[in-house]
Design an enzyme around this catalytic site. Structure first.
Site, PDB file in Angstrom:
ATOM      1  CG  ASP A 275      71.651 -19.996  27.493  1.00  0.00           C
ATOM      2  OD1 ASP A 275      70.783 -19.342  27.556  1.00  0.00           O
ATOM      3  OD2 ASP A 275      73.339 -20.048  28.117  1.00  0.00           O
TER       4      ASP A 275
HETATM    5  C1  BGC Z   1      71.484 -18.430  31.342  1.00  0.00           C
HETATM    6  C2  BGC Z   1      70.427 -20.254  30.601  1.00  0.00           C
HETATM    7  C3  BGC Z   1      69.459 -19.808  30.949  1.00  0.00           C
HETATM    8  C4  BGC Z   1      68.585 -18.750  29.994  1.00  0.00           C
HETATM    9  C5  BGC Z   1      67.306 -18.263  30.425  1.00  0.00           C
HETATM   10  C6  BGC Z   1      70.385 -17.305  30.118  1.00  0.00           C
HETATM   11  O1  BGC Z   1      71.526 -16.159  30.843  1.00  0.00           O
HETATM   12  O2  BGC Z   1      72.804 -18.999  30.340  1.00  0.00           O
HETATM   13  O3  BGC Z   1      71.598 -21.010  32.058  1.00  0.00           O
HETATM   14  O4  BGC Z   1      68.883 -20.922  31.045  1.00  0.00           O
HETATM   15  O5  BGC Z   1      69.642 -17.164  30.656  1.00  0.00           O
HETATM   16  O6  BGC Z   1      67.343 -17.723  31.804  1.00  0.00           O
END
Ligand code: BGC
Length: 734
Positions: A275
């Site tokens: 993530d």
């Molecule tokens: C979130 C993810 C997301 C990623 C990319 C993160 O803060 O937890 O679910 O895919 O950002 O934007």
């Protein structure tokens, strides 16, 4: 699992792909290999390349970049791709990712709402429309579906999740993966899916985002993992690691879940992406001392591609040199990234056809979003047939509330620049051309301003009926949008009470991204519809339901508590030795609160219709089955008759729950194991059939090695139209 979905194989491994991967690995330098494991964010990762996008371009040119997120638009993505393909030494194409969570241009209802449809077709439709729009804009890969089961309405990300039930979440996951991916990832209207966040992110203590999760093995495997396993079985090309710890180990540094369960256990041969800065955050977690250690822990545990932080590229070569990282793991991670690109057909067609770019929601996409939004709505209350509105008798309708004339109905994760939702006011005016439709917002969605109350009350007084559109703004739903109060924000409850006190019949349309506590105001109004954040066609879909053009048939995919103090409150809870018995409410030494009525305001699986249904007793094809037979694949058929006893056509969600009254591990009081949303004409009766097999009856034990057990004894099979399903038959397992 009895998913009722057509089986689609994992994207097959082909010898040709594997040979190309081996060839490339043989030609890549160590730096280029780590480069493939880097994903940078467009307009975010700044650096010496100059400008906010310079670092991305510089890395692509040097062949030190595998993927980019947040580049949008055919021309933009082609321009970046051209650098990688035409200017880097090996010309390996980039894979472009984006959070297309419930729509690209055409925003569908939020995922929690889609789960409320109890209809995987709804979710597949979103997946298909989203994939076509996104891919035409140069996006190859969406960070969706989010399949985190959760018991936490305070958690803002419940809006992105399919709710509290692992079976419903698994059906949702499969439909979304199929919708995005189809059976050919290289097609110009398909994108790779990403099941996230692995694992147990929905278990965050107190609902605070990113918080600790401490979970038993059996709960991890019985509650949190099934939707991920279903997504992987359905062919999800990628999986994203979660921000939380699981029993003290951050998910990004957890070899047991990432490698043991996912890759070795389930045979997942796709990409595990971190993530956003999740690898670097191992330092803040207190699990890595510095960036080098963070990179080593994550890559060794099974993360293949690092999003935004740069520990792999910065420290990987030295770690390898010192023998702290294995060469096999590095090559395996690179192979996974290359395999994804091959599956997407990027080596053959790295660019997207600019002339085919979809630049706005199409007519068909809007129609699909409207139909889907109508199917997601849940009728919570409808006294005296207040709904549907009687279009012929209605002369004046007051449409009140802060969301009545608002475009803020898309919910969390609408893409920047996505068209606003059609307001409810406009659609009701169109749907009721012979009525005078008046409007006053009354109060804002949040804050202390009550100056508009008198006008709202006067408008209600002068009308034959009131529709009040109240709820949560999108910005207090979603990531890092955690609430400690589940009531309507600002003075909206006061608005409802004041309007209801006028005596004009009142219908409340609730918008929001989570279960809300529905207080005594609900007793003062005639009808309540949970519309969630319905997406781009919010207005038309709400008007369809209020006027009866669409008969509501959605069911709650989460428990609605009476008060936030009851949270966590979920239908599939384990039994205690002292369960509360409603027949003896005065009993003190039982599991209950002193100051609130026991149980939820509305249970999981609940929802009304404009017609009524009668469900019969379930019948079983056999009443005994042995563990051996179950292991060999034998099943039991459960049949239940359902009849539309009203005078309108409508849809009912017939639900099957299992209960294991005595097991080596205390089992939930009910577990959803089947559902079918059936359409019945007025007076029509139909038999609904479910198939129950080993996966529906057995369960995972606490053995860390992952043991799924089937035990002799009784199983109760309950059927009904909510989790309060009472009718049951006993199946004897021998
Ligand atoms: C979130 C993810 C997301 C990623 C990319 C993160 O803060 O937890 O679910 O895919 O950002 O934007």
């Amino acid at each position: 699992m009895n998913q009722g979905e057509p089986a689609m194989p994992n994207p097959a491994r082909t010898d040709e792909h594997e040979a190309r991967i081996a060839g490339l690995l043989g030609r890549m330098t160590v730096e280029e290999k780590f480069g493939q494991l880097q994903q940078l964010a467009w307009a975010w990762n700044t650096g010496p390349g100059g400008g906010s996008t310079g670092a991305v371009e510089a890395a692509a040119r040097k062949g030190l970049l595998g993927s980019v997120l947040n580049v949008v638009g055919a021309a933009n993505s082609n321009a970046v791709q051209r650098i990688a393909v035409e200017e880097s030494r090996l010309g390996i194409p980039l894979v472009f990712g984006l959070d297309v969570i419930h729509g690209f241009h055409t925003t569908f209802p939020i995922p929690l709402a889609q789960a409320a449809a109890f209809d995987p077709e709804v979710t597949r439709t979103d997946g298909e429309v989203s994939a076509a729009e996104a891919r035409s804009n140069g996006i190859h890969w969406t960070f969706s579906p989010m399949v985190d089961v959760t018991h936490e309405p305070r958690w803002g990300r419940i809006a992105e999740s399919p709710g509290e039930d692992p079976y419903l979440a698994a059906r949702y996951a499969v439909a979304k993966v199929h919708g995005y991916q189809g059976d050919d990832l290289s097609a110009p209207d398909r994108v790779a899916a990403c099941a996230k966040h692995f694992a147990a992110y929905g278990g965050a203590e107190g609902g605070r985002d990113y918080n600790t999760v401490d979970v038993s093995e059996q709960r991890l495997r019985n509650l949190y993992l099934p939707p991920f396993e279903a997504a992987v079985e359905a062919g999800a090309a990628t999986v994203m690691a979660a921000f939380n710890t699981v029993s003290g180990v951050p998910a990004h540094a957890n070899p047991r879940t990432l490698t043991g369960v996912l890759k070795d256990g389930w045979g997942f041969d796709g990409v595990v992406v971190s993530d956003w800065t999740g690898v670097q955050e191992l330092i803040a977690h207190g699990s890595a001392a510095d960036e080098a250690e963070a990179g080593r822990l994550a890559l060794s545990a099974g993360v293949d591609l690092e999003m935004v932080s740069t520990t792999f590229v910065d420290h990987g070569p030295a770690l390898l040199e010192r023998g702290e990282l294995s060469r096999e793991r590095l090559d395996d991670a690179v192979a996974r990234v290359l395999r994804l690109k091959l599956r997407l057909g990027l080596f053959e067609r790295p660019y997207v056809e600019v002339s085919a770019e979809i630049t706005a929601p199409g007519v068909g996409a809007r129609a699909a979003a409207r139909e889907v939004a109508g199917r997601c709505m849940v009728l919570l209350k409808n006294d005296g047939g207040a709904l549907p509105l009687d279009a012929t008798a209605l002369r004046t309708l007051a449409v009140l509330g802060p969301f009545a004339d608002s475009g803020d109905l898309l919910g969390t994760w609408a893409l920047p620049g996505a068209p606003e939702a059609v307001p409810v006011l406009r659609s009701l005016r169109e749907a009721l051309p012979h009525a005078v439709v008046t409007h006053a917002p009354g109060v804002p969605a949040d804050g202390s301003d009550v100056s508009g109350l008198p006008e709202a009350v006067a408008t209600a007084t002068a009308a034959d009926a009131v529709v009040l559109v109240v709820g949560e703004p999108s910005e207090i739903s979603g990531e890092a949008a955690v609430r400690s109060d589940l009531g309507l924000p600002g003075h909206q409850e006061e608005l409802i009470r004041a309007v209801a006190a006028t005596g004009t019949p009142c219908v409340v349309v609730l918008v929001g991204g989570r279960p809300l506590t529905i207080g005594d105001w609900a007793d003062q109004v005639q009808a309540v519809v949970m519309a969630w954040h319905p997406g781009i066609e919010a207005g038309p879909a709400v008007a369809d339901v209020l006027t009866g053009a669409v008969v509501p048939g959605g069911k709650l995919p989460v428990t609605f508590p009476r008060t936030v103090g009851q949270v966590p409150l979920y239908y599939n809870h384990e039994r205690t030795g002292r369960p509360y018995d409603p027949a003896v409410p005065e009993e003190k030494y039982v599991s209950k609160y002193l100051d609130v009525q026991d149980g939820p305001r509305f249970p999981f699986g609940y929802g009304l219709s404009y017609t009524t249904f009668d469900l019969g007793e379930p019948a079983l094809s056999r009443e005994r089955i042995s563990v051996r037979e179950l292991r060999e694949g034998a099943t039991v058929e459960v049949t239940v008759r359902v009849r539309n006893t009203g005078d309108r056509d409508g849809e009912e969600v017939v639900q099957l729950y299992v209960r294991d009254p005595a097991a080596s591990i205390v089992r939930p009081v009910r577990q959803l194991r089947g559902f079918q949303r059936v359409r019945l004409a007025a007076g029509e009766e139909r038999a609904v059939r479910f198939t129950v097999g080993a996966e529906d009856i057995g369960f995972w034990t606490n053995d860390p090695a992952g043991v799924f057990t089937l035990e002799p004894g009784e199983i109760h099979l309950h059927t009904g139209n909510s989790s309060h399903a009472r009718a049951h038959r006993t199946l004897r397992i021998t």
